[in-house]
Scaffold this active site. Structure first.
Site, PDB file in Angstrom:
ATOM      1  N   PRO A 106      59.245  59.978  -6.706  1.00 33.63           N
ATOM      2  CA  PRO A 106      59.519  60.871  -7.397  1.00 33.63           C
ATOM      3  C   PRO A 106      61.433  60.921  -7.973  1.00 33.63           C
ATOM      4  O   PRO A 106      61.832  58.925  -7.266  1.00 33.63           O
ATOM      5  CB  PRO A 106      60.104  61.960  -7.022  1.00 33.63           C
ATOM      6  CG  PRO A 106      59.797  62.592  -5.103  1.00 33.63           C
ATOM      7  CD  PRO A 106      58.449  60.813  -5.797  1.00 33.63           C
ATOM      8  N   HIS A 107      61.676  60.098  -9.164  1.00 31.84           N
ATOM      9  CA  HIS A 107      62.970  59.087  -9.300  1.00 31.84           C
ATOM     10  C   HIS A 107      63.434  60.110 -10.310  1.00 31.84           C
ATOM     11  O   HIS A 107      63.170  61.143 -10.998  1.00 31.84           O
ATOM     12  CB  HIS A 107      62.490  57.881  -9.547  1.00 31.84           C
ATOM     13  CG  HIS A 107      61.404  58.289 -10.542  1.00 31.84           C
ATOM     14  ND1 HIS A 107      59.954  57.628 -10.428  1.00 31.84           N
ATOM     15  CD2 HIS A 107      62.010  57.927 -12.307  1.00 31.84           C
ATOM     16  CE1 HIS A 107      59.970  58.071 -11.533  1.00 31.84           C
ATOM     17  NE2 HIS A 107      60.936  58.104 -12.297  1.00 31.84           N
ATOM     18  N   ALA A 108      65.176  59.990 -10.417  1.00 30.38           N
ATOM     19  CA  ALA A 108      66.004  60.672 -11.375  1.00 30.38           C
ATOM     20  C   ALA A 108      67.309  59.989 -10.948  1.00 30.38           C
ATOM     21  O   ALA A 108      67.684  58.928 -10.357  1.00 30.38           O
ATOM     22  CB  ALA A 108      65.860  62.212 -10.791  1.00 30.38           C
TER      23      ALA A 108
END
Length: 154
Positions: free
Chosen positions: A65-67
């Site tokens: 997951p990345h943001a």
């Protein structure tokens, strides 16, 4: 770019059980709040928003997951090893037990992509994943993560 510059030992955790992706993202928000002083709620929301575009479970029990987070000055990471794998809607439909989350500044562009590529390469290495699954000590896990790429690059 090295993983040792992206992830601090304080951002590596082992959790026994996570009931949902949402709960995992809340835990990751708490981890980056504690390790880097980020707004945990903003990190949680950013992960949720990104995940709504499509699942970040890349297969073989791994999720990335990345943001992007406004106000962040550099790319940072958090790693969680889950003892009881979690359904993550991964591409291979396998549950996830290794999660490496990345958080990047809002306008980071290339740095975000370089960090994501580095983490992806590291987490695609089956021997690294086997070592991560065989250890429970967060300091050992951090060492495995940060030394795996450095030794291949040397």
């Amino acid at each position: 770019m090295e993983l040792s510059t992206i992830i601090r030992p304080a951002a590596v955790k082992v959790v026994a059980n996570v009931s949902s992706k949402k709960r995992l993202f809340q835990d990751l928000g708490d981890i980056v709040a504690s390790a880097y002083g980020l707004d945990g709620d903003a990190a949680f929301s950013a992960l949720q928003d990104r995940e709504s575009l499509g699942p970040t479970g890349v297969g073989h029990g791994v999720a990335l997951p990345h943001a992007r987070i406004e106000g962040l000055e550099e790319v940072v990471g958090a790693f969680v090893r889950i003892e009881k794998p979690l359904d993550f809607d991964a591409v291979d439909r396998q549950p996830v037990d290794l999660v490496f989350a990345l958080f990047a500044p809002d306008g980071s562009g290339v740095d975000h992509l370089k960090a994501l590529a580095l983490v992806s390469r590291t987490m695609r290495d089956s021997s690294v994943c086997a070592k991560l699954r065989a250890n429970e000590d967060p300091d050992t896990l951090h060492t495995i993560l940060t030394e795996s790429h450095a030794t291949r690059a040397a």
